[in-house]
Every structure is written in structure tokens, then in C-alpha cells.
Design an enzyme around this catalytic site. Structure first.
Site, PDB file in Angstrom:
ATOM      1  N   ASP A  74      41.220 -21.785  15.459  1.00 26.32           N
ATOM      2  CA  ASP A  74      39.819 -19.986  15.719  1.00 26.32           C
ATOM      3  C   ASP A  74      40.034 -19.420  14.470  1.00 26.32           C
ATOM      4  O   ASP A  74      39.530 -18.566  14.437  1.00 26.32           O
ATOM      5  CB  ASP A  74      39.978 -19.476  17.043  1.00 26.32           C
ATOM      6  CG  ASP A  74      39.702 -21.024  18.216  1.00 26.32           C
ATOM      7  OD1 ASP A  74      38.435 -19.997  18.986  1.00 26.32           O
ATOM      8  OD2 ASP A  74      40.496 -21.700  18.888  1.00 26.32           O
ATOM      9  N   ALA A  87      34.996 -20.803  17.867  1.00 23.63           N
ATOM     10  CA  ALA A  87      35.003 -19.349  17.222  1.00 23.63           C
ATOM     11  C   ALA A  87      33.718 -19.430  15.626  1.00 23.63           C
ATOM     12  O   ALA A  87      32.683 -19.073  15.992  1.00 23.63           O
ATOM     13  CB  ALA A  87      35.745 -20.119  15.874  1.00 23.63           C
TER      14      ALA A  87
END
EC number: 5.3.1.23
Length: 358
Positions: A246, A56
Site C-alpha cells: 500500500d 491501493a
């Protein structure tokens, strides 16, 4: 500890050099270390979508640099660059829908454009903002590494065996990594005796990336099949599971690599503590619970080829990339802003909305 972590830094996945974005192609690791140069926004979006770059934080950083390349191209074309740039924002946003850091980085770049002064060089300003996003992630990694290992030390003072899953290391961030940052700090402090890494199907981020990162730094790592992880917790004296994230919803539900949820269930059953390490930019207070997090599914082809041998023809495939671990299975979330034990809506809101004095 900060100086020791800096001295131990060996792996990086993102470089901004000569007006181009250079990405370590993670699809080829560990057999090849090849860098891919991106000099336009379409190439950056494709690199994100095709998992040349992943994780991420790393996705957000790459997208920020992608906007710099997009702006440079729009300015050269002339016309209404502000309106045209909106297409580039959308192109990058659609590349990977689950990574909260992607949207955070794009929003921060948009806000910088809105703050432009009449006398500012727009391209220089946007480039400086992208570099700042990159550097701030690196600093956040350092802070989280130190906070995470102090938490582990507090619960048990001797050297321990930790389990990690996916890849939340330097390859997935702008610095030392989130989960692997804590593990690196623990090893330097003599708190980590061995790391067990789940292989992490179907992209094998654990066996290809995490094991490669740890082995590069001389950290003892044992690779395990995903199907062996519950047995591992039962028999190998694991004290902590340490993973990245994430996206984190307002109530503390965590979207992470597919398989993380069942890992958390096993950890709860075996009395193993479960730690999520992620920058505060992964927290989206606009998402009330994990049910609101968009979960990416990828092409069936990723499961229909086994070393060149096709699977059963015409079989249906369910290929989610992420799952959601409920907050009540998580012992602690570690961010650069602070530690949240037994996360819930009130605690995360307090963390994000806390006023800073410095």
C-alpha cells in the site's frame, strides 16, 4: 505473454460508464456480486472508506473518477468551482490515509488542472486524465506480471508453490493485479503449480477475494489459516512469498496488510524468498522510513462480533489495518519501472528518478 494475460482476464472491480463510477462491492464477495453506482464525490469517498473498493491502486483510480464527479457537481452549482473543489480533494484524501496511490492520483489530477489551457473543456480534460490513470495502472500490471515471473524463473526453473497474503489482484487494481498478476503469469507459463493463500484477518481478503479470483481462473489454490503460514513454509516446499504493497518508504520499508511483517520474518527464518509487487506510484520518497508511514486503524466493532455472537463486553481492541515490513526482510520489489533487489534508499531513488528515453 501479454496477449495470453489479456485473453485470460475475467475479473474487474472498477467501471466508468455513463458518467458514473461503478464499483464491485467487495464486502459482499464471494457470496454476492453486486455493483454499486456512485454519481457524486461523497458516495465515492464513502465507498473507499467503507471498503466497497480496496487496494491501493484501485483506491487511487476510484478517487480520480470521484474528482470528475465532484467537478461536474461544482460546475453545475456555479460560483468559484476551483476553491470549492479543494474541499473534495480533502474529502477523498481523508478516506484512507495509508494508500500512497490515493495521494499520487489526487496530485496528478491537481496537476492536470494546473496545466489547463484557456480553450480546454475542464470537465473533459479531467475525465480523460482519470481514464489515463486507470489505463496506466492496467499497463503497469501487465509489465510487473512479466517481470516478476521472469525473476522467479531465473531463481528456479521448474513449477513451484507460492504463498500470497491479502488480496493484490484484479480486485485491488485497475488490471490484473500486482502480486496476483505475477501469479497469473506464472500459472500461464507453467511456473506455478499451486498457490497457498492466507485467510488475512480480520476482513478475510485472502479467503473471500484472493481464493475467489484464483478459483475463477482455474488456478490451483489452497486456503490456509493465518496461524498456519509458518508451518506451511516449513512443510510444503514454498519457494516464494508474493505480496502487494500500500505504501513503500524511500528506504524500501513496505506498508502492507496487517500480518505481512510476521510473514516476512517467517520467510527469512525458513529461507523462503520474499517478493513485493507494486507500481512505482506506491513509492513515496518523502517518507524516509516505514516509521513515517501513517498506519490506519479501524473500528473495534470489526473484532467484536463473531457471526452474530458478541465478544467479551468492554474488552479493549487493537485493530491496525497495516504493518510495516522492514526493507532488510525483502528480497525484491517489482515495479513497472524495474526490479529492485535488496531495496535501500539509493536503489529506490535511482528507480524513481531514472530518466526515460521513450
Amino acid at each position: 505473454m501479454r496477449e495470453r494475460l489479456l485473453a485470460a482476464e475475467k475479473v474487474t472491480a472498477i467501471r466508468w460508464q455513463g458518467g458514473a463510477l461503478h464499483l464491485l462491492d467487495q464486502r459482499l464477495l464471494p457470496s454476492q456480486e453486486r455493483w454499486l453506482a456512485c454519481d457524486n464525490v461523497a458516495q465515492v469517498a464513502a465507498a473507499i472508506r467503507d471498503m466497497v473498493v480496496r487496494g491501493a491502486s484501485a483506491i487511487g483510480i476510484a478517487a480520480a473518477y470521484g474528482l470528475v464527479l465532484a467537478l461536474e457537481e461544482r460546475l453545475a452549482q456555479g460560483g468559484d468551482w476551483e476553491m470549492d473543489l479543494e474541499e473534495d480533494f480533502l474529502t477523498l484524501a481523508e478516506a484512507r490515509p495509508t494508500a500512497a496511490n490515493l495521494f499520487w492520483a489526487l496530485n496528478r489530477m491537481r496537476e492536470r488542472l494546473l496545466r489547463l489551457r484557456a480553450d480546454e473543456d475542464v470537465l473533459a480534460a479531467l475525465e480523460a486524465e482519470a481514464v489515463a490513470i486507470h489505463e496506466s495502472d492496467r499497463e503497469a500490471n501487465l509489465t510487473m506480471s512479466q517481470q516478476g515471473i521472469e525473476l522467479i524463473r531465473r531463481h528456479q526453473g521448474n513449477a513451484q508453490a507460492l504463498l500470497t497474503y491479502g488480496n493484490a489482484g484484479a480486485l485491488a487494481s485497475g488490471g490484473f493485479g500486482t502480486a496476483l498478476g505475477v501469479i497469473r503469469a506464472g500459472y500461464l507459463e507453467g511456473m506455478v503449480e499451486r498457490v497457498y493463500a492466507g485467510e488475512t484477518r480480520p476482513w478475510l481478503q485472502g479467503s473471500r477475494l484472493t481464493a475467489w479470483e484464483l478459483a475463477n481462473e482455474g488456478i490451483p489454490v489452497t486456503l490456509c489459516a493465518d496461524s498456519a503460514l509458518a508451518h506451511l513454509m516449513k512443510t510444503k516446499g514454498i519457494t516464494w512469498v508474493v505480496v502487494g504493497a500500500d505504501c513503500i518508504a524511500a528506504n524500501g520499508d513496505v506498508a502492507s496488510k496487517i500480518g505481512t511483517y510476521q510473514l516476512a520474518v517467517s520467510a527469512m527464518h525458513h529461507g523462503v524468498r520474499f517478493m513485493v509487487v507494486a507500481p512505482s506510484t506506491s513509492i513515496d520518497l518523502n517518507l524516509a522510513t516505514g516509521e513515517d508511514i501513517p498506519l490506519e486503524e479501524r473500528d473495534a466493532d470489526e473484532w467484536l462480533d463473531f457471526g452474530g455472537a458478541p465478544a467479551v463486553p468492554d474488552v479493549e481492541v487493537f485493530n491496525p489495518v497495516f504493518d510495516v515490513t522492514p526493507a532488510d526482510l525483502i528480497d525484491v520489489i517489482v515495479t513497472e519501472r524495474g526490479i529492485v533487489e535488496r531495496p535501500d534508499t539509493a536503489k529506490l531513488a535511482q528507480l524513481i528518478c531514472r530518466k526515460r528515453l521513450h
